[in-house]
Design a protein around this motif. Sequence first.
Motif, PDB file in Angstrom:
ATOM      1  N   ARG A  72      -4.686  -2.635   5.881  1.00 46.80           N
ATOM      2  CA  ARG A  72      -3.294  -2.627   5.412  1.00 46.80           C
ATOM      3  C   ARG A  72      -3.298  -1.986   4.027  1.00 46.80           C
ATOM      4  N   THR A  73      -2.610  -0.858   3.903  1.00 50.83           N
ATOM      5  CA  THR A  73      -2.672  -0.070   2.670  1.00 50.83           C
ATOM      6  C   THR A  73      -2.034  -0.789   1.481  1.00 50.83           C
ATOM      7  N   ASN A  74      -1.097  -1.686   1.746  1.00 50.48           N
ATOM      8  CA  ASN A  74      -0.484  -2.416   0.617  1.00 50.48           C
ATOM      9  C   ASN A  74      -1.448  -3.444   0.022  1.00 50.48           C
ATOM     10  N   SER A  75      -2.627  -3.608   0.633  1.00 54.37           N
ATOM     11  CA  SER A  75      -3.604  -4.557   0.093  1.00 54.37           C
ATOM     12  C   SER A  75      -4.611  -3.888  -0.843  1.00 54.37           C
ATOM     13  N   VAL A  76      -4.385  -2.599  -1.176  1.00 49.64           N
ATOM     14  CA  VAL A  76      -5.290  -1.914  -2.095  1.00 49.64           C
ATOM     15  C   VAL A  76      -5.298  -2.647  -3.438  1.00 49.64           C
ATOM     16  N   ASN A  77      -6.495  -2.796  -4.006  1.00 47.71           N
ATOM     17  CA  ASN A  77      -6.632  -3.566  -5.238  1.00 47.71           C
ATOM     18  C   ASN A  77      -7.713  -2.933  -6.105  1.00 47.71           C
ATOM     19  N   THR A  78      -7.321  -2.513  -7.309  1.00 47.98           N
ATOM     20  CA  THR A  78      -8.275  -1.959  -8.277  1.00 47.98           C
ATOM     21  C   THR A  78      -8.380  -2.858  -9.508  1.00 47.98           C
ATOM     22  N   ARG A  79      -7.776  -4.018  -9.434  1.00 49.58           N
ATOM     23  CA  ARG A  79      -7.754  -5.009 -10.517  1.00 49.58           C
ATOM     24  C   ARG A  79      -6.894  -4.575 -11.709  1.00 49.58           C
ATOM     25  N   VAL A  80      -6.038  -3.556 -11.493  1.00 50.96           N
ATOM     26  CA  VAL A  80      -5.086  -3.117 -12.513  1.00 50.96           C
ATOM     27  C   VAL A  80      -3.735  -2.979 -11.808  1.00 50.96           C
ATOM     28  N   ASP A  81      -2.808  -3.891 -12.094  1.00 46.09           N
ATOM     29  CA  ASP A  81      -1.523  -3.932 -11.374  1.00 46.09           C
ATOM     30  C   ASP A  81      -0.769  -2.612 -11.414  1.00 46.09           C
ATOM     31  N   MET A  82      -0.688  -1.983 -12.582  1.00 46.91           N
ATOM     32  CA  MET A  82       0.060  -0.735 -12.713  1.00 46.91           C
ATOM     33  C   MET A  82      -0.551   0.356 -11.826  1.00 46.91           C
ATOM     34  N   ARG A  83      -1.881   0.440 -11.820  1.00 47.19           N
ATOM     35  CA  ARG A  83      -2.559   1.441 -10.988  1.00 47.19           C
ATOM     36  C   ARG A  83      -2.355   1.119  -9.508  1.00 47.19           C
ATOM     37  N   ASP A  84      -2.420  -0.155  -9.144  1.00 48.91           N
ATOM     38  CA  ASP A  84      -2.235  -0.541  -7.737  1.00 48.91           C
ATOM     39  C   ASP A  84      -0.828  -0.192  -7.252  1.00 48.91           C
ATOM     40  N   LYS A  85       0.173  -0.403  -8.088  1.00 50.82           N
ATOM     41  CA  LYS A  85       1.546  -0.032  -7.709  1.00 50.82           C
ATOM     42  C   LYS A  85       1.652   1.481  -7.503  1.00 50.82           C
ATOM     43  N   HIS A  86       0.983   2.238  -8.376  1.00 53.77           N
ATOM     44  CA  HIS A  86       1.010   3.686  -8.243  1.00 53.77           C
ATOM     45  C   HIS A  86       0.291   4.116  -6.957  1.00 53.77           C
ATOM     46  N   LEU A  87      -0.839   3.494  -6.647  1.00 52.49           N
ATOM     47  CA  LEU A  87      -1.568   3.822  -5.416  1.00 52.49           C
ATOM     48  C   LEU A  87      -0.741   3.515  -4.166  1.00 52.49           C
ATOM     49  N   ARG A  88       0.125   2.516  -4.235  1.00 57.08           N
ATOM     50  CA  ARG A  88       0.971   2.155  -3.090  1.00 57.08           C
ATOM     51  C   ARG A  88       2.175   3.094  -2.936  1.00 57.08           C
ATOM     52  N   SER A  89       2.443   3.891  -3.951  1.00 59.76           N
ATOM     53  CA  SER A  89       3.615   4.779  -3.952  1.00 59.76           C
ATOM     54  C   SER A  89       3.389   6.005  -3.074  1.00 59.76           C
ATOM     55  N   ALA A  90       4.434   6.823  -2.968  1.00 58.21           N
ATOM     56  CA  ALA A  90       4.370   8.053  -2.169  1.00 58.21           C
ATOM     57  C   ALA A  90       3.373   9.065  -2.737  1.00 58.21           C
ATOM     58  N   ASP A  91       2.950   8.912  -3.989  1.00 59.28           N
ATOM     59  CA  ASP A  91       1.934   9.800  -4.562  1.00 59.28           C
ATOM     60  C   ASP A  91       0.581   9.644  -3.877  1.00 59.28           C
ATOM     61  N   PHE A  92       0.334   8.456  -3.280  1.00 54.96           N
ATOM     62  CA  PHE A  92      -0.972   8.195  -2.678  1.00 54.96           C
ATOM     63  C   PHE A  92      -0.819   7.610  -1.264  1.00 54.96           C
ATOM     64  N   PHE A  93      -0.917   6.290  -1.130  1.00 54.90           N
ATOM     65  CA  PHE A  93      -0.912   5.672   0.204  1.00 54.90           C
ATOM     66  C   PHE A  93       0.451   5.672   0.884  1.00 54.90           C
ATOM     67  N   ASP A  94       1.523   5.715   0.108  1.00 50.92           N
ATOM     68  CA  ASP A  94       2.884   5.685   0.669  1.00 50.92           C
ATOM     69  C   ASP A  94       3.002   4.553   1.700  1.00 50.92           C
ATOM     70  N   VAL A  95       2.789   3.325   1.209  1.00 50.43           N
ATOM     71  CA  VAL A  95       2.660   2.163   2.099  1.00 50.43           C
ATOM     72  C   VAL A  95       3.909   1.872   2.929  1.00 50.43           C
ATOM     73  N   GLU A  96       5.074   2.282   2.443  1.00 51.29           N
ATOM     74  CA  GLU A  96       6.295   2.084   3.231  1.00 51.29           C
ATOM     75  C   GLU A  96       6.268   2.935   4.498  1.00 51.29           C
ATOM     76  N   LYS A  97       5.795   4.154   4.358  1.00 53.40           N
ATOM     77  CA  LYS A  97       5.756   5.087   5.479  1.00 53.40           C
ATOM     78  C   LYS A  97       4.480   4.938   6.315  1.00 53.40           C
ATOM     79  N   TYR A  98       3.362   4.623   5.651  1.00 50.77           N
ATOM     80  CA  TYR A  98       2.064   4.514   6.319  1.00 50.77           C
ATOM     81  C   TYR A  98       1.422   3.169   5.969  1.00 50.77           C
TER      82      TYR A  98
END
Length: 189
Positions: A72-98
Amino acid sequence: MKRLTTLGCLFLLLTSFVWKTDWNQDKAHSELSFSVKHLGVSTVTGFFTDFDAKIVSNKDDFSDAYFEMEARTNSVNTRVDMRDKHLRSADFFDVEKYPTMTFKSTSVKKGKKKTLLVTGDLTLAGVTKSITLTLKPNGKITNQQSGKETAGFDVEGSLKRSDFNFGSKFGETMISDVVQLRASGEFTK
C-alpha cells in the motif's frame, strides 16, 4: 492404451497443482525497504509499513516458486512527515490514483552462491516494467512456538526511477535515478 496414457497425463497435470505449497508472510518478521542518494552525498532510506507477500512453490529449494508482493503506497515511511507527504503526492507515488505497488514473478533461475534470480513485473505509479531481484534463501526450520515450517529470505535489487517516470520533476543531482530495494521476511506453510 491411448485412453490410459491420456488419463495418466491428466492425473500428473492435476496433481502438480495439488502439490503446490503456499508460503504466507509472517508480517511481524518481514520488511520492505528502499534507499536513494540525496544530492549525491547522503543515503535516504524508507520502508512500507503495510504490504503482503506470498510464495507458491513445489520444490524445497524454491527454484520453481511464484512470488507475489503488494504494498500500500500510502504506507511509505521515511521517518520525516513532510517528506512522506511529498512521496504520497502526485510527484511520486500518487497514492490517490495508484494505491498499490505490485510485483509478480515471471521466472526464477538459480544464481550464484545458492541464490535465486527472480524476474517479474513491477507495477509502480501506473507503469509496469520487468526487474530482476536476487533472492537469498536463509533456510527452513520448524518454529518452536507455532509448530509450523518456516522459511526465511533476503531480497536485493534495484530499479531506475526514470523507467517508471517516477519523481521525474527531480533530477539525478537531487535524487539518484537508481533506487536500491531490500526485503527480508519469514514465511510459513
